[in-house]
Design an enzyme around this catalytic site. Structure first.
Site, short mmCIF file in Angstrom:
data_model
loop_
_atom_site.label_atom_id
_atom_site.label_comp_id
_atom_site.label_asym_id
_atom_site.label_seq_id
_atom_site.Cartn_x
_atom_site.Cartn_y
_atom_site.Cartn_z
N GLY A 49 -68.12 -0.27 -1.48
CA GLY A 49 -68.76 -0.19 -2.18
C GLY A 49 -70.34 0.26 -2.21
N GLN A 200 -58.92 2.57 -6.01
CA GLN A 200 -59.75 1.20 -6.20
C GLN A 200 -59.40 0.70 -7.15
OE1 GLN A 200 -60.52 4.54 -4.77
NE2 GLN A 200 -61.91 4.16 -2.92
N ASP A 241 -72.53 5.97 -5.84
CA ASP A 241 -72.84 5.67 -4.73
C ASP A 241 -74.87 6.42 -3.57
OD1 ASP A 241 -70.47 6.05 -4.58
OD2 ASP A 241 -70.80 4.92 -3.20
N LYS A 252 -67.55 8.10 -6.67
CA LYS A 252 -66.62 8.52 -6.41
C LYS A 252 -65.19 9.63 -6.96
CE LYS A 252 -64.37 7.01 -3.82
NZ LYS A 252 -64.49 7.14 -2.75
O1 MRU Z 1 -64.93 4.72 -1.30
P1 MRU Z 1 -66.15 3.75 -1.99
O2 MRU Z 1 -65.11 2.62 -1.90
O3 MRU Z 1 -66.78 2.97 -1.03
O4 MRU Z 1 -66.53 4.28 -3.22
C1 MRU Z 1 -66.93 3.37 -3.74
C2 MRU Z 1 -67.71 3.73 -5.31
O5 MRU Z 1 -67.85 5.26 -5.60
C3 MRU Z 1 -68.27 3.20 -6.54
O6 MRU Z 1 -67.98 3.32 -7.40
C4 MRU Z 1 -69.85 3.19 -6.16
O7 MRU Z 1 -70.22 2.29 -4.41
C5 MRU Z 1 -70.64 1.90 -6.44
S1 MRU Z 1 -70.09 0.38 -6.09
C6 MRU Z 1 -71.07 -0.41 -7.03
#
Ligand code: MRU
Length: 343
Positions: A49, A200, A241, A252
Protein backbone atom coordinates in the site's frame (compact mmCIF):
# COMPACT_ATOMS: atom_id res chain seq x y z
CA UNK A 1 -16.94 0.17 15.83
CA UNK A 2 -14.03 1.38 13.68
CA UNK A 3 -10.80 -0.26 14.92
CA UNK A 4 -7.33 1.20 15.19
CA UNK A 5 -5.05 -1.49 13.75
CA UNK A 6 -1.38 -1.98 14.59
CA UNK A 7 0.16 -1.90 11.10
CA UNK A 8 3.71 -0.60 11.59
CA UNK A 9 5.42 0.43 14.83
CA UNK A 10 8.82 1.73 15.91
CA UNK A 11 9.84 -0.13 19.07
CA UNK A 12 13.32 -0.11 20.67
CA UNK A 13 15.08 0.75 17.41
CA UNK A 14 13.24 -2.02 15.55
CA UNK A 15 10.31 -1.91 13.16
CA UNK A 16 7.40 -4.23 13.91
CA UNK A 17 4.92 -4.79 11.11
CA UNK A 18 1.77 -6.84 10.64
CA UNK A 19 2.57 -9.60 8.13
CA UNK A 20 -0.01 -8.88 5.42
CA UNK A 21 1.02 -11.96 3.41
CA UNK A 22 -0.52 -14.17 6.10
CA UNK A 23 -3.88 -12.39 6.38
CA UNK A 24 -6.72 -13.18 6.71
CA UNK A 25 -5.96 -16.51 8.36
CA UNK A 26 -2.99 -15.56 10.59
CA UNK A 27 -2.46 -12.32 12.47
CA UNK A 28 1.31 -12.33 13.02
CA UNK A 29 3.98 -9.66 13.29
CA UNK A 30 7.42 -9.45 11.70
CA UNK A 31 10.34 -7.71 13.42
CA UNK A 32 12.80 -5.87 11.17
CA UNK A 33 16.19 -5.22 12.76
CA UNK A 34 18.02 -3.78 9.75
CA UNK A 35 17.09 -1.54 6.85
CA UNK A 36 17.63 -4.53 4.57
CA UNK A 37 14.93 -6.44 6.51
CA UNK A 38 12.52 -3.57 5.84
CA UNK A 39 13.54 -3.41 2.16
CA UNK A 40 12.81 -7.12 1.82
CA UNK A 41 9.45 -6.68 3.62
CA UNK A 42 8.48 -3.98 1.11
CA UNK A 43 9.55 -6.14 -1.87
CA UNK A 44 7.79 -9.29 -0.69
CA UNK A 45 4.68 -7.35 0.37
CA UNK A 46 4.79 -8.13 4.08
CA UNK A 47 3.85 -4.45 4.10
CA UNK A 48 2.20 -2.90 1.05
CA UNK A 49 0.00 0.00 0.00
CA UNK A 50 1.50 3.31 -1.11
CA UNK A 51 1.38 5.31 2.15
CA UNK A 52 2.44 2.29 4.25
CA UNK A 53 5.54 1.63 2.16
CA UNK A 54 6.46 5.32 2.47
CA UNK A 55 6.31 5.05 6.26
CA UNK A 56 8.25 1.76 6.16
CA UNK A 57 11.00 3.31 3.99
CA UNK A 58 11.40 6.26 6.39
CA UNK A 59 11.62 3.84 9.32
CA UNK A 60 14.17 1.77 7.39
CA UNK A 61 16.38 4.85 7.10
CA UNK A 62 15.94 5.40 10.85
CA UNK A 63 16.94 1.79 11.64
CA UNK A 64 20.02 2.11 9.43
CA UNK A 65 21.32 4.74 11.87
CA UNK A 66 21.04 2.45 14.87
CA UNK A 67 23.14 -0.50 13.68
CA UNK A 68 26.89 -0.96 14.35
CA UNK A 69 27.67 -0.62 10.62
CA UNK A 70 26.55 3.02 10.57
CA UNK A 71 29.73 5.13 10.24
CA UNK A 72 29.13 7.58 13.07
CA UNK A 73 32.70 8.83 13.49
CA UNK A 74 33.18 10.66 10.14
CA UNK A 75 30.39 13.09 9.14
CA UNK A 76 30.99 12.80 5.36
CA UNK A 77 30.91 9.00 5.47
CA UNK A 78 27.77 9.16 7.63
CA UNK A 79 25.97 11.40 5.11
CA UNK A 80 27.07 9.27 2.14
CA UNK A 81 25.87 6.15 3.98
CA UNK A 82 22.38 7.60 4.49
CA UNK A 83 22.08 8.55 0.80
CA UNK A 84 23.22 5.05 -0.21
CA UNK A 85 20.57 3.49 2.06
CA UNK A 86 17.92 5.80 0.52
CA UNK A 87 19.08 4.88 -3.01
CA UNK A 88 18.73 1.18 -2.24
CA UNK A 89 15.31 1.57 -0.60
CA UNK A 90 14.13 3.57 -3.61
CA UNK A 91 14.65 0.47 -5.80
CA UNK A 92 12.30 -1.76 -3.79
CA UNK A 93 9.01 -0.91 -5.56
CA UNK A 94 8.80 1.52 -8.48
CA UNK A 95 5.18 2.65 -8.84
CA UNK A 96 4.03 4.14 -5.52
CA UNK A 97 5.57 7.60 -5.35
CA UNK A 98 5.03 7.80 -1.57
CA UNK A 99 8.21 5.74 -1.23
CA UNK A 100 10.28 8.40 -3.01
CA UNK A 101 8.35 11.15 -1.21
CA UNK A 102 9.27 9.71 2.21
CA UNK A 103 12.91 9.15 1.26
CA UNK A 104 13.17 12.68 -0.17
CA UNK A 105 11.71 14.02 3.07
CA UNK A 106 14.37 12.14 5.08
CA UNK A 107 17.11 13.42 2.73
CA UNK A 108 15.73 16.96 3.08
CA UNK A 109 15.84 16.81 6.89
CA UNK A 110 19.39 15.46 6.67
CA UNK A 111 20.40 18.40 4.46
CA UNK A 112 18.72 20.95 6.78
CA UNK A 113 20.55 19.57 9.80
CA UNK A 114 23.88 18.56 8.25
CA UNK A 115 25.82 21.03 10.41
CA UNK A 116 24.59 19.47 13.64
CA UNK A 117 26.42 16.66 15.44
CA UNK A 118 26.02 13.13 14.08
CA UNK A 119 24.28 12.08 17.32
CA UNK A 120 21.78 14.91 16.93
CA UNK A 121 21.13 14.04 13.28
CA UNK A 122 20.43 10.42 14.24
CA UNK A 123 17.82 11.53 16.79
CA UNK A 124 16.29 14.06 14.36
CA UNK A 125 15.92 11.45 11.59
CA UNK A 126 14.40 8.85 13.93
CA UNK A 127 11.94 11.50 15.10
CA UNK A 128 11.12 12.40 11.48
CA UNK A 129 10.31 8.78 10.59
CA UNK A 130 7.89 8.58 13.54
CA UNK A 131 6.36 11.92 12.51
CA UNK A 132 5.78 10.67 8.94
CA UNK A 133 3.82 7.77 10.44
CA UNK A 134 1.77 9.94 12.81
CA UNK A 135 1.01 12.47 10.08
CA UNK A 136 -0.19 9.72 7.75
CA UNK A 137 -2.95 8.70 10.18
CA UNK A 138 -3.97 12.32 10.70
CA UNK A 139 -3.98 12.98 6.94
CA UNK A 140 -6.19 9.95 6.32
CA UNK A 141 -8.72 11.11 8.89
CA UNK A 142 -8.82 14.57 7.27
CA UNK A 143 -9.27 12.89 3.87
CA UNK A 144 -12.10 10.85 5.36
CA UNK A 145 -13.86 13.99 6.58
CA UNK A 146 -13.61 15.68 3.15
CA UNK A 147 -14.54 12.50 1.30
CA UNK A 148 -17.45 11.25 3.35
CA UNK A 149 -19.66 14.09 2.07
CA UNK A 150 -19.85 12.39 -1.34
CA UNK A 151 -21.43 9.31 0.24
CA UNK A 152 -25.17 9.26 0.92
CA UNK A 153 -26.92 7.33 3.64
CA UNK A 154 -27.80 3.92 2.14
CA UNK A 155 -25.04 3.90 -0.50
CA UNK A 156 -23.26 0.74 -1.59
CA UNK A 157 -19.62 1.54 -2.38
CA UNK A 158 -17.34 -0.60 -4.53
CA UNK A 159 -13.61 -0.54 -3.88
CA UNK A 160 -10.70 -2.28 -5.59
CA UNK A 161 -7.55 -3.67 -3.94
CA UNK A 162 -6.91 -2.58 -0.35
CA UNK A 163 -6.78 1.14 0.33
CA UNK A 164 -7.81 0.75 3.92
CA UNK A 165 -5.97 0.94 7.23
CA UNK A 166 -3.64 -1.87 6.17
CA UNK A 167 -2.34 0.14 3.19
CA UNK A 168 -1.42 3.09 5.42
CA UNK A 169 -0.19 3.76 8.93
CA UNK A 170 -3.84 3.69 9.97
CA UNK A 171 -7.46 4.52 8.97
CA UNK A 172 -6.88 4.22 5.23
CA UNK A 173 -7.62 6.33 2.18
CA UNK A 174 -10.51 4.98 0.04
CA UNK A 175 -11.83 2.67 2.75
CA UNK A 176 -11.00 5.40 5.28
CA UNK A 177 -13.60 7.57 3.52
CA UNK A 178 -16.14 4.79 4.07
CA UNK A 179 -15.11 4.49 7.76
CA UNK A 180 -15.57 8.26 8.16
CA UNK A 181 -19.02 8.11 6.56
CA UNK A 182 -20.03 5.26 8.88
CA UNK A 183 -18.66 7.18 11.85
CA UNK A 184 -20.76 10.16 10.73
CA UNK A 185 -23.82 7.93 11.17
CA UNK A 186 -24.41 6.93 7.53
CA UNK A 187 -25.48 3.43 6.66
CA UNK A 188 -22.97 2.34 3.98
CA UNK A 189 -22.40 -1.08 2.47
CA UNK A 190 -18.99 -1.96 1.05
CA UNK A 191 -18.24 -4.27 -1.88
CA UNK A 192 -14.63 -5.40 -2.22
CA UNK A 193 -13.31 -6.63 -5.57
CA UNK A 194 -11.19 -9.69 -4.76
CA UNK A 195 -8.31 -8.13 -6.80
CA UNK A 196 -6.43 -10.84 -8.66
CA UNK A 197 -3.67 -11.87 -8.51
CA UNK A 198 -2.57 -10.97 -4.95
CA UNK A 199 -6.15 -10.78 -3.64
CA UNK A 200 -5.75 -7.65 -1.53
CA UNK A 201 -9.53 -7.11 -1.69
CA UNK A 202 -10.56 -10.61 -0.67
CA UNK A 203 -7.84 -11.05 1.95
CA UNK A 204 -7.21 -7.57 3.33
CA UNK A 205 -10.13 -5.20 2.67
CA UNK A 206 -12.58 -7.92 3.70
CA UNK A 207 -10.56 -8.68 6.85
CA UNK A 208 -10.25 -5.14 8.14
CA UNK A 209 -13.77 -4.04 7.13
CA UNK A 210 -15.27 -7.08 8.83
CA UNK A 211 -13.24 -6.36 11.99
CA UNK A 212 -14.66 -2.82 11.93
CA UNK A 213 -18.21 -4.17 11.74
CA UNK A 214 -18.88 -2.94 8.20
CA UNK A 215 -21.39 -4.68 5.98
CA UNK A 216 -18.82 -5.97 3.45
CA UNK A 217 -19.27 -8.33 0.50
CA UNK A 218 -16.48 -9.79 -1.63
CA UNK A 219 -16.97 -10.29 -5.36
CA UNK A 220 -14.67 -11.64 -8.07
CA UNK A 221 -13.26 -8.83 -10.21
CA UNK A 222 -15.27 -9.92 -13.25
CA UNK A 223 -18.60 -9.52 -11.39
CA UNK A 224 -18.39 -5.76 -10.88
CA UNK A 225 -19.86 -4.67 -14.24
CA UNK A 226 -22.85 -6.94 -13.82
CA UNK A 227 -23.57 -5.53 -10.35
CA UNK A 228 -23.29 -2.01 -11.77
CA UNK A 229 -25.77 -2.88 -14.53
CA UNK A 230 -28.22 -4.14 -11.89
CA UNK A 231 -28.00 -0.82 -10.00
CA UNK A 232 -26.35 -2.46 -6.98
CA UNK A 233 -23.40 -0.05 -6.79
CA UNK A 234 -23.90 3.68 -6.11
CA UNK A 235 -20.33 4.96 -5.79
CA UNK A 236 -16.80 3.73 -6.37
CA UNK A 237 -13.77 4.82 -4.32
CA UNK A 238 -10.27 3.52 -4.91
CA UNK A 239 -6.81 4.48 -3.67
CA UNK A 240 -3.79 5.52 -5.74
CA UNK A 241 -0.12 4.68 -6.00
CA UNK A 242 0.82 7.72 -8.03
CA UNK A 243 -1.18 10.64 -9.40
CA UNK A 244 0.39 12.43 -12.35
CA UNK A 245 0.26 16.23 -12.66
CA UNK A 246 -2.67 15.99 -15.11
CA UNK A 247 -4.73 13.82 -12.72
CA UNK A 248 -4.09 10.42 -14.35
CA UNK A 249 -4.01 7.79 -11.60
CA UNK A 250 -1.90 4.65 -11.26
CA UNK A 251 -3.52 2.13 -8.94
CA UNK A 252 -3.81 -1.64 -8.58
CA UNK A 253 -4.24 -3.56 -11.83
CA UNK A 254 -7.94 -3.73 -12.68
CA UNK A 255 -8.76 -0.21 -11.50
CA UNK A 256 -8.89 1.03 -15.11
CA UNK A 257 -11.53 -1.57 -16.01
CA UNK A 258 -13.60 -0.55 -12.99
CA UNK A 259 -13.39 3.12 -14.08
CA UNK A 260 -14.49 2.32 -17.65
CA UNK A 261 -17.40 0.26 -16.35
CA UNK A 262 -18.34 3.09 -13.96
CA UNK A 263 -18.37 5.62 -16.82
CA UNK A 264 -20.64 3.38 -18.94
CA UNK A 265 -23.06 2.93 -16.04
CA UNK A 266 -22.87 6.59 -14.95
CA UNK A 267 -21.59 5.77 -11.46
CA UNK A 268 -19.37 8.36 -9.71
CA UNK A 269 -15.75 7.13 -9.56
CA UNK A 270 -13.58 8.74 -6.88
CA UNK A 271 -9.91 8.36 -6.03
CA UNK A 272 -8.80 9.01 -2.43
CA UNK A 273 -5.12 9.71 -1.80
CA UNK A 274 -2.88 11.97 0.26
CA UNK A 275 -0.83 14.74 -1.33
CA UNK A 276 2.24 12.51 -0.91
CA UNK A 277 0.78 10.38 -3.75
CA UNK A 278 0.66 13.33 -6.18
CA UNK A 279 3.77 13.52 -8.33
CA UNK A 280 4.08 16.92 -10.02
CA UNK A 281 7.26 15.69 -11.75
CA UNK A 282 5.31 13.07 -13.71
CA UNK A 283 3.26 14.99 -16.30
CA UNK A 284 0.84 12.23 -17.35
CA UNK A 285 0.04 8.60 -16.59
CA UNK A 286 2.15 7.48 -19.56
CA UNK A 287 5.34 8.34 -17.65
CA UNK A 288 4.41 6.37 -14.51
CA UNK A 289 6.63 3.28 -14.13
CA UNK A 290 4.51 0.16 -13.78
CA UNK A 291 5.91 -2.65 -11.65
CA UNK A 292 5.97 -6.09 -13.27
CA UNK A 293 5.88 -8.75 -10.56
CA UNK A 294 6.84 -12.42 -10.38
CA UNK A 295 4.67 -14.64 -12.67
CA UNK A 296 4.18 -17.02 -9.75
CA UNK A 297 1.55 -14.62 -8.38
CA UNK A 298 -0.55 -15.49 -11.44
CA UNK A 299 0.35 -19.13 -11.90
CA UNK A 300 -0.27 -20.24 -8.31
CA UNK A 301 -2.71 -19.61 -5.49
CA UNK A 302 -1.00 -20.94 -2.37
CA UNK A 303 0.28 -24.40 -3.31
CA UNK A 304 -2.25 -24.85 -6.11
CA UNK A 305 -0.88 -24.45 -9.63
CA UNK A 306 -3.43 -22.84 -11.95
CA UNK A 307 -1.65 -22.83 -15.30
CA UNK A 308 0.24 -25.36 -17.44
CA UNK A 309 4.01 -25.55 -16.90
CA UNK A 310 5.94 -23.21 -19.18
CA UNK A 311 3.00 -20.97 -20.12
CA UNK A 312 3.86 -17.34 -20.72
CA UNK A 313 2.52 -14.87 -18.15
CA UNK A 314 2.12 -11.12 -17.79
CA UNK A 315 1.85 -9.65 -14.31
CA UNK A 316 1.75 -5.84 -14.29
CA UNK A 317 0.86 -4.86 -10.71
CA UNK A 318 -0.75 -1.52 -11.60
CA UNK A 319 -2.62 0.24 -14.40
CA UNK A 320 -3.36 3.87 -15.22
CA UNK A 321 -6.84 5.38 -15.16
CA UNK A 322 -7.03 8.48 -17.37
CA UNK A 323 -8.23 11.59 -15.56
CA UNK A 324 -11.36 11.95 -17.70
CA UNK A 325 -12.81 8.82 -16.06
CA UNK A 326 -12.39 10.24 -12.54
CA UNK A 327 -15.21 12.19 -10.86
CA UNK A 328 -12.96 13.66 -8.18
CA UNK A 329 -9.73 13.15 -6.26
CA UNK A 330 -10.29 13.21 -2.50
CA UNK A 331 -7.29 14.49 -0.51
CA UNK A 332 -6.61 15.83 2.97
CA UNK A 333 -6.96 19.33 1.48
CA UNK A 334 -10.34 18.77 -0.14
CA UNK A 335 -11.77 17.25 -3.32
CA UNK A 336 -10.10 18.16 -6.62
CA UNK A 337 -11.74 17.99 -10.04
CA UNK A 338 -10.77 18.72 -13.64
CA UNK A 339 -8.76 20.74 -14.56
CA UNK A 340 -6.41 19.54 -11.80
CA UNK A 341 -4.37 22.22 -10.04
CA UNK A 342 -2.93 20.53 -6.97
CA UNK A 343 -1.87 23.51 -4.90
O1 MRU B 1 0.60 -3.88 -4.63
P1 MRU B 1 -0.01 -3.15 -3.48
O2 MRU B 1 -0.84 -4.01 -2.59
O3 MRU B 1 1.01 -2.34 -2.71
O4 MRU B 1 -1.00 -2.10 -4.16
C1 MRU B 1 -1.75 -1.25 -3.37
C2 MRU B 1 -2.68 -0.40 -4.13
O5 MRU B 1 -2.73 -0.42 -5.34
C3 MRU B 1 -3.51 0.56 -3.35
O6 MRU B 1 -4.75 0.76 -3.94
C4 MRU B 1 -2.77 1.89 -3.28
O7 MRU B 1 -1.47 1.71 -2.82
C5 MRU B 1 -3.45 2.87 -2.41
S1 MRU B 1 -3.29 2.44 -0.73
C6 MRU B 1 -3.94 3.62 0.24
Amino acid sequence: MIQEFKIIEWENNKVIMLDQRKLPTEETYVTCETWEDVAEAIKNMTIRGAPAIGVAAAMAVAISLTVDRCPLSVKDDFIKYIHKVCDELFKTRPTAVNLKWALDRMRGILEENKNKSVDDIVQILIHEAKTIKDEDILTNKQMGEHGQVVLDDGDTVLTHCNAGALATAGWGTAVGVVYSAVQAGKNIKLIADETRPVLQGARLTAWEAQKCGLDVTVICDNMAASLMAKGLINKIIVGADRIAANGDVANKIGTYSVAINAKYHNIPFYVAAPFSTIDPQTPTGKEIPIEERDPIEVTKVGCKQLTPDGISIKNPAFDVTPHELITGIITEKGIFQLPYKFI
